[in-house]
Write an enzyme that holds these catalytic residues in place. Sequence first.
Site, PDB file in Angstrom:
ATOM      1  N   ARG A 154       0.906  -1.183   0.454  1.00  0.00           N
ATOM      2  CA  ARG A 154      -0.387   0.172  -0.090  1.00  0.00           C
ATOM      3  C   ARG A 154       1.091   1.090  -0.160  1.00  0.00           C
ATOM      4  O   ARG A 154       2.150   1.189   0.436  1.00  0.00           O
ATOM      5  CB  ARG A 154      -1.010  -0.082   1.217  1.00  0.00           C
ATOM      6  CG  ARG A 154      -0.380  -0.438   3.031  1.00  0.00           C
ATOM      7  CD  ARG A 154      -0.719  -0.198   3.328  1.00  0.00           C
ATOM      8  NE  ARG A 154      -0.155  -0.072   5.002  1.00  0.00           N
ATOM      9  CZ  ARG A 154      -1.190   0.103   6.124  1.00  0.00           C
ATOM     10  NH1 ARG A 154      -2.008  -0.199   6.253  1.00  0.00           N
ATOM     11  NH2 ARG A 154       0.144  -0.329   7.821  1.00  0.00           N
ATOM     12  N   CYS A 201       2.380   7.342  -6.723  1.00  0.00           N
ATOM     13  CA  CYS A 201       2.982   8.266  -7.364  1.00  0.00           C
ATOM     14  C   CYS A 201       2.118   9.620  -7.287  1.00  0.00           C
ATOM     15  O   CYS A 201       1.162   9.082  -7.242  1.00  0.00           O
ATOM     16  CB  CYS A 201       3.463   8.193  -9.326  1.00  0.00           C
ATOM     17  SG  CYS A 201       3.959   9.690  -9.055  1.00  0.00           S
ATOM     18  N   ASN A 235      -5.326   7.846   3.535  1.00  0.00           N
ATOM     19  CA  ASN A 235      -4.483   6.993   4.198  1.00  0.00           C
ATOM     20  C   ASN A 235      -2.288   6.923   4.812  1.00  0.00           C
ATOM     21  O   ASN A 235      -2.466   7.209   4.193  1.00  0.00           O
ATOM     22  CB  ASN A 235      -5.003   5.299   5.011  1.00  0.00           C
ATOM     23  CG  ASN A 235      -4.328   4.622   6.060  1.00  0.00           C
ATOM     24  OD1 ASN A 235      -5.325   4.659   7.349  1.00  0.00           O
ATOM     25  ND2 ASN A 235      -3.004   3.702   6.152  1.00  0.00           N
ATOM     26  N   GLU A 236      -2.472   7.302   5.783  1.00  0.00           N
ATOM     27  CA  GLU A 236      -1.148   7.634   6.800  1.00  0.00           C
ATOM     28  C   GLU A 236      -0.100   8.205   5.171  1.00  0.00           C
ATOM     29  O   GLU A 236       0.513   7.774   4.973  1.00  0.00           O
ATOM     30  CB  GLU A 236      -0.303   6.709   6.727  1.00  0.00           C
ATOM     31  CG  GLU A 236      -1.720   6.214   8.459  1.00  0.00           C
ATOM     32  CD  GLU A 236      -0.203   4.955   9.357  1.00  0.00           C
ATOM     33  OE1 GLU A 236       0.493   4.311   8.623  1.00  0.00           O
ATOM     34  OE2 GLU A 236      -0.919   5.369  10.621  1.00  0.00           O
ATOM     35  N   CYS A 281      10.069   9.459 -10.436  1.00  0.00           N
ATOM     36  CA  CYS A 281       9.697   8.952 -11.616  1.00  0.00           C
ATOM     37  C   CYS A 281      10.024  10.003 -12.526  1.00  0.00           C
ATOM     38  O   CYS A 281      10.290  11.315 -11.959  1.00  0.00           O
ATOM     39  CB  CYS A 281       7.896   8.568 -11.594  1.00  0.00           C
ATOM     40  SG  CYS A 281       6.800   9.603 -11.726  1.00  0.00           S
ATOM     41  N   CYS A 326       7.591  12.829 -12.199  1.00  0.00           N
ATOM     42  CA  CYS A 326       8.127  13.566 -10.692  1.00  0.00           C
ATOM     43  C   CYS A 326       9.299  14.993 -10.870  1.00  0.00           C
ATOM     44  O   CYS A 326       8.901  15.782 -10.355  1.00  0.00           O
ATOM     45  CB  CYS A 326       8.750  13.016  -9.384  1.00  0.00           C
ATOM     46  SG  CYS A 326       7.092  12.337  -8.655  1.00  0.00           S
ATOM     47  N   GLU A 378      -6.901   6.866  15.375  1.00  0.00           N
ATOM     48  CA  GLU A 378      -6.273   5.003  15.575  1.00  0.00           C
ATOM     49  C   GLU A 378      -5.302   5.064  16.781  1.00  0.00           C
ATOM     50  O   GLU A 378      -4.665   5.528  16.875  1.00  0.00           O
ATOM     51  CB  GLU A 378      -5.531   4.296  14.087  1.00  0.00           C
ATOM     52  CG  GLU A 378      -6.095   4.089  12.814  1.00  0.00           C
ATOM     53  CD  GLU A 378      -5.467   4.147  11.903  1.00  0.00           C
ATOM     54  OE1 GLU A 378      -3.698   3.505  12.011  1.00  0.00           O
ATOM     55  OE2 GLU A 378      -4.694   3.940  10.657  1.00  0.00           O
ATOM     56  N   TRP A 392       3.397  -5.194  14.988  1.00  0.00           N
ATOM     57  CA  TRP A 392       5.155  -5.282  13.997  1.00  0.00           C
ATOM     58  C   TRP A 392       5.967  -4.986  14.836  1.00  0.00           C
ATOM     59  O   TRP A 392       7.286  -4.435  14.246  1.00  0.00           O
ATOM     60  CB  TRP A 392       4.308  -3.780  13.430  1.00  0.00           C
ATOM     61  CG  TRP A 392       3.448  -2.543  13.917  1.00  0.00           C
ATOM     62  CD1 TRP A 392       2.470  -2.933  13.645  1.00  0.00           C
ATOM     63  CD2 TRP A 392       3.694  -1.218  14.199  1.00  0.00           C
ATOM     64  NE1 TRP A 392       1.839  -1.891  14.019  1.00  0.00           N
ATOM     65  CE2 TRP A 392       2.156  -1.589  14.877  1.00  0.00           C
ATOM     66  CE3 TRP A 392       4.941  -1.163  14.675  1.00  0.00           C
ATOM     67  CZ2 TRP A 392       2.666   0.225  15.688  1.00  0.00           C
ATOM     68  CZ3 TRP A 392       5.586   0.244  15.820  1.00  0.00           C
ATOM     69  CH2 TRP A 392       3.542   0.373  15.735  1.00  0.00           C
ATOM     70  N   LYS A 421      -3.495 -10.615  10.820  1.00  0.00           N
ATOM     71  CA  LYS A 421      -4.566 -10.838  11.286  1.00  0.00           C
ATOM     72  C   LYS A 421      -3.552 -10.900  13.393  1.00  0.00           C
ATOM     73  O   LYS A 421      -4.911 -11.235  13.740  1.00  0.00           O
ATOM     74  CB  LYS A 421      -4.351 -11.959  10.210  1.00  0.00           C
ATOM     75  CG  LYS A 421      -3.343 -13.148  10.305  1.00  0.00           C
ATOM     76  CD  LYS A 421      -3.742 -14.482   9.292  1.00  0.00           C
ATOM     77  CE  LYS A 421      -1.809 -15.126   9.465  1.00  0.00           C
ATOM     78  NZ  LYS A 421      -1.080 -14.194   9.022  1.00  0.00           N
ATOM     79  N   PHE A 422      -2.676 -10.456  13.383  1.00  0.00           N
ATOM     80  CA  PHE A 422      -2.447 -10.859  14.469  1.00  0.00           C
ATOM     81  C   PHE A 422      -2.489  -9.457  15.286  1.00  0.00           C
ATOM     82  O   PHE A 422      -1.554  -9.436  16.826  1.00  0.00           O
ATOM     83  CB  PHE A 422      -1.668 -11.906  15.149  1.00  0.00           C
ATOM     84  CG  PHE A 422      -1.309 -13.184  14.707  1.00  0.00           C
ATOM     85  CD1 PHE A 422      -2.754 -13.689  15.549  1.00  0.00           C
ATOM     86  CD2 PHE A 422      -0.665 -13.310  12.902  1.00  0.00           C
ATOM     87  CE1 PHE A 422      -2.701 -15.678  14.506  1.00  0.00           C
ATOM     88  CE2 PHE A 422      -0.456 -14.813  13.350  1.00  0.00           C
ATOM     89  CZ  PHE A 422      -1.820 -15.720  13.885  1.00  0.00           C
TER      90      PHE A 422
HETATM   91  C1  GAL Z   1      -1.273   2.382  10.653  1.00  0.00           C
HETATM   92  C2  GAL Z   1      -1.714   1.962   9.706  1.00  0.00           C
HETATM   93  C3  GAL Z   1      -3.506   1.016   9.835  1.00  0.00           C
HETATM   94  C4  GAL Z   1      -3.035  -0.244  10.268  1.00  0.00           C
HETATM   95  C5  GAL Z   1      -2.133   0.021  11.615  1.00  0.00           C
HETATM   96  C6  GAL Z   1      -2.117  -0.691  12.639  1.00  0.00           C
HETATM   97  O1  GAL Z   1      -0.206   2.897  10.979  1.00  0.00           O
HETATM   98  O2  GAL Z   1      -3.013   3.752   9.669  1.00  0.00           O
HETATM   99  O3  GAL Z   1      -4.560   0.771   9.280  1.00  0.00           O
HETATM  100  O4  GAL Z   1      -2.068  -0.997   9.211  1.00  0.00           O
HETATM  101  O5  GAL Z   1      -0.766   0.882  11.694  1.00  0.00           O
HETATM  102  O6  GAL Z   1      -1.729  -0.402  13.647  1.00  0.00           O
END
Ligand code: GAL
Length: 674
Positions: free
Chosen positions: A110, A114, A148-149, A161, A164, A309, A317, A358-359
Amino acid sequence: MIGGRILHGGDYNPEQWLECPEILEEDIRLMKEAGVNCVTLGVFSWAVLEPEEGKYEFGWLEDIVDRLGKEGVQVILATPSGAMPHWLTQKYPEVMQVQADGKRNLPGKRHNFCYTSPVMRQKIHALDRELSRVFGRKENVILWHISNEFGGNFGDSTCHCEQCQEAFRQWLKKRYGTLEALNHAYWGRFWSHVYSDWSQIHSPAPNGEYTVTALKLDWQRFSTEQISDFCAEEIRAVREFSDLPATTNFMDFFKGLDYHRLGKELDIISWDSYPYWHEKKDEVPAAVRAAACHNMMRSMKKQPFLLMESVPSSVNWRPFNPVKRPGMHMLSSMQAIAHGSDSVQYFQWRKGRGSYEKFHGAVLDHKNGSNTRTFRQVAEVGERLAGLTEKLNGTVNQPKSAIIFDWENWWAVEDTTGPRLDLDYVSCVLSHYQAFWEAGIEADLVGMDADLDGYRIVAAPLNYMYKNGYAEKVRKFVENGGIYVTTYFSGMVDETDLCFIGHHPLEDVLGIVQEEIDAPSPEFTNSFCYDGNEYPAGGMREMIHAVDGTEVLSVYEEDYVKGMPVVTAAAYGKGKAYYIAAEPEQRFLSAFYADRFREADLVNPLGVELPYGVTVTARNGEDGKQIVFVMNFRNEPVRVDGIGTWTDVENGTIYTDSLEMGSFGCVLLRRQIR
Ligand code: GAL
């Protein structure tokens, strides 16, 4: 307050469950149980909203939006540009980013598009416009969530590119007018880097030009402009049939994009907060970082922001992914509110069954429905927020101090080739901010372009670059009575990383002359004393001279620099300017700023010294209304003494003189009116 209430809910991805109507039914039922009143839909739904080019399928989304409306759940509707469908990248490969070395990315992931590509812009504009037509006037849709972000493609978030590159050259032409001016700004005769034609200019790359620091700065400015422009175009599209406000979700100190610039396109600032709780038993560093980010978001518009969020349990992560220990989910959520958020939103409502996240923690796990510790904790937050809506409506934090945090300075100072190669601007700013946090003195985090009127203290650590007009603004601020604190390696260069020559632009205000900067190896220790205590001088040590009339508060204690100033104070106009010439440790900053707060007559709302791990903020409203948040980030009970008489806003308890709080507790108080 957007939507008329404190929002509680989060990202909801029902498109992953369209074949399971019973799951969608369960979602609605459990949202009510969890006190969810707002969900964000459509963040990554492009492939489902437009399964084939130009063929829109919005029925599923409309059914869900309407159903949520009937249940009293409001909707933040996202545009889906964050992730591209495969038909798009297959047919128009030019929409995918090109890396600095000229290699085009492959499809997938994701945040991989560009920002310049006309095809990408056309395709998303058409889809956004359609979303606007169908959803832009629905009663329960309250806000546009653009993409998003932005920029969040791990590592280099920019596209290199040809389109750009050409846009970059045009942008430079506008900025400099002539190549002569650009060559001068870039100090181009060094290593024969003089451009004789605009077409010779190429974006910085590890296997190409990466030594011209001003070029790199301009590339980051340009990328910020492209992204801001892309965002503005999406906003124009969703506004075609709708007047709803727009936001996009920012990240924790994100270096790739100047949020002060992008923030100008938005009506509401929102961000995604994932503090690293329980990394250590001492939660203060995580709390300080989260608090600083909250403040930065609030300071952009000096209005409440949205926590878009956060995770109800653990992320997936980090090397270690601790779940939240009892009490931390409530405290972390309340911390956002305490710093000016009008929402607590999660990523995400329900865990997906497959693929990358998923986790990742969610309100609903794969198993057990509402019968989980996480769900119960979320429901408690929902209930508490519902009780606070009226009390907090129309309130916001109004600090009297500010810390300068500026992206262009960040880019420049961490890209210097000396005196050290490991300068960490964010850590430095956070260590200064920690002194404010520990004292319960709130501080805005603002860029160099911000208006400084109304602040009593402004701290500008590691303020290496001075933007045009900044020195004059600081001079006026101090002249009018402000207290200004700055440090070693400040006021070194202008906007194109050209060193100031002759003297420091604020020499008259600071009352010091910078001479040399030493970046010694750890074996060559030194120290200084402040207020009777000794502190080590860290790995950046300036040798400065105090001009006549400047007070020297600390000097180097050892070596050949013994007796040279480390901490100075200079009176200027009605104010005072402080200079800290050596890199200090936290202990010094806490002691130093405690004195500055006294000098500026700033006390925290409780008027007492706070135990370690406890902080205080306040949200103010009209007619002198003030709600004070006391937060304990220690996993043990604490007592705050000497506070006078206060009433608990939520349960009416009256506290006289002392406040006892449980582990990770948060209490909301107002002054007891006798
Ligand atoms: C954010 C993102 C979300 C999700 C989340 C997981 O940075 O906007 O879509 O991936 O992290 O922590």
